[in-house]
Motif scaffolding. Structure first.
Motif, short mmCIF file in Angstrom:
data_model
loop_
_atom_site.label_atom_id
_atom_site.label_comp_id
_atom_site.label_asym_id
_atom_site.label_seq_id
_atom_site.Cartn_x
_atom_site.Cartn_y
_atom_site.Cartn_z
N ILE A 1 0.84 -1.21 0.00
CA ILE A 1 0.00 0.00 0.00
C ILE A 1 0.87 1.25 0.00
O ILE A 1 0.61 2.22 -0.71
CB ILE A 1 -0.96 0.00 1.21
N GLY A 2 1.95 1.20 0.80
CA GLY A 2 2.86 2.35 0.84
C GLY A 2 3.43 2.65 -0.54
O GLY A 2 3.48 3.82 -0.97
N TYR A 3 3.83 1.62 -1.26
CA TYR A 3 4.39 1.86 -2.61
C TYR A 3 3.31 2.33 -3.57
O TYR A 3 3.56 3.17 -4.43
CB TYR A 3 5.09 0.60 -3.13
N ALA A 4 2.09 1.81 -3.42
CA ALA A 4 1.00 2.27 -4.28
C ALA A 4 0.69 3.74 -4.00
O ALA A 4 0.38 4.51 -4.93
CB ALA A 4 -0.24 1.40 -4.05
N LEU A 5 0.80 4.15 -2.74
CA LEU A 5 0.57 5.56 -2.41
C LEU A 5 1.66 6.45 -2.99
O LEU A 5 1.40 7.56 -3.45
CB LEU A 5 0.49 5.73 -0.90
N ARG A 6 2.90 5.95 -2.97
CA ARG A 6 3.98 6.72 -3.61
C ARG A 6 3.66 6.94 -5.08
O ARG A 6 3.88 8.03 -5.61
CB ARG A 6 5.31 5.98 -3.48
N ARG A 7 3.15 5.89 -5.73
CA ARG A 7 2.82 6.04 -7.16
C ARG A 7 1.66 7.02 -7.34
O ARG A 7 1.64 7.81 -8.27
CB ARG A 7 2.46 4.67 -7.77
N PHE A 8 0.70 6.95 -6.42
CA PHE A 8 -0.48 7.83 -6.53
C PHE A 8 -0.09 9.30 -6.43
O PHE A 8 -0.70 10.17 -7.06
CB PHE A 8 -1.48 7.46 -5.43
N THR A 9 0.93 9.58 -5.61
CA THR A 9 1.35 10.98 -5.41
C THR A 9 2.59 11.30 -6.23
O THR A 9 3.18 12.37 -6.06
CB THR A 9 1.65 11.25 -3.92
N ASP A 10 2.98 10.41 -7.12
CA ASP A 10 4.22 10.58 -7.88
C ASP A 10 4.17 11.87 -8.69
O ASP A 10 3.18 12.17 -9.34
CB ASP A 10 4.42 9.38 -8.81
N PRO B 1 8.12 9.67 2.50
CA PRO B 1 8.75 10.26 1.32
C PRO B 1 9.15 11.70 1.64
O PRO B 1 8.40 12.44 2.28
CB PRO B 1 7.64 10.19 0.28
N PHE B 2 10.36 12.09 1.24
CA PHE B 2 10.97 13.32 1.75
C PHE B 2 10.13 14.57 1.47
O PHE B 2 10.19 15.54 2.21
CB PHE B 2 12.38 13.51 1.18
N HIS B 3 9.35 14.51 0.41
CA HIS B 3 8.58 15.70 0.06
C HIS B 3 7.20 15.71 0.72
O HIS B 3 6.42 16.64 0.55
CB HIS B 3 8.42 15.80 -1.45
N TYR B 4 6.89 14.64 1.48
CA TYR B 4 5.61 14.63 2.20
C TYR B 4 5.73 15.52 3.44
O TYR B 4 6.76 15.50 4.11
CB TYR B 4 5.28 13.21 2.68
#
Ligand code: MG
Length: 176
Positions: free
Chosen positions: A65-74, A104-107
């Motif tokens: 889920i964490g990786y999917a969220l990274r993709r969602f906010t990519d 993620p650093f920009h979050y």
């Protein structure tokens, strides 16, 4: 870009076990995922009766889920997260990535709170949620509605950003 978030979870002292997470992005995209790692033996009757029946049953690991969220906010360099009484949601959300230091650093390290904003504005009655509740995506959609209601009262304040880190000039550390 703004993201309105909601989670369902099992809470008990010292644990917030994420069941599902929903996000609505400012551009209209939506994200929804369920955890395959929930310890249902700890769920109370209310959760079993009100949350579990609404799940689609297609669970993913929290790491997935964490990786999917990274993709969602990519590609979004300045995400801003909004929740409604989001303290527990935000902890469950952060843990999808690890510790707070591992976001993620920009979050941002902070989720903005619709309820706190409502209090600042005299605590007006927020729009009532239509239809089912306690489903993370449906609740996230309502959170956006509540934000939009407040933004009509105070448009500039709706554009606030969650900037900075809890420990300035640091990527984190053990001292809290
Ligand atoms: Mg909810």
């Amino acid at each position: 870009m703004k993201y309105w978030i909601d989670t369902e979870f099992i809470e008990r002292p010292f644990t917030i076990d994420l069941i599902s997470v929903g996000l609505v992005a400012e551009d209209g995209r939506e994200f929804y995922a369920e955890s395959s790692e929930v310890d249902w033996s700890k769920a109370n009757l209310w959760t079993l009766q009100n949350v579990r029946p609404q799940l689609d049953g297609n669970g993913m690991t929290r790491e997935e889920i964490g990786y999917a969220l990274r993709r969602f906010t990519d590609g979004d360099e300045h995400p801003v997260f909004w929740g409604y009484f989001p303290a527990y949601d935000w902890v469950a959300f952060i843990w999808l990535f690890g510790n707070m230091d591992e976001l993620p650093f920009h979050y941002p390290q902070l989720c903005l709170d619709i309820k706190q904003w409502a209090i600042e504005l005299g605590d007006p009655e927020l729009p009532h949620q239509q239809g089912a509740r306690h489903h993370a995506l449906l609740d996230a959609r309502w959170t956006r509605e509540a934000w939009a209601f407040l933004a009509r009262l105070a448009p500039a304040a709706g554009e606030r950003r969650a900037l900075g880190r809890k420990i300035p000039n640091s990527s984190g550390g053990q001292s809290k």
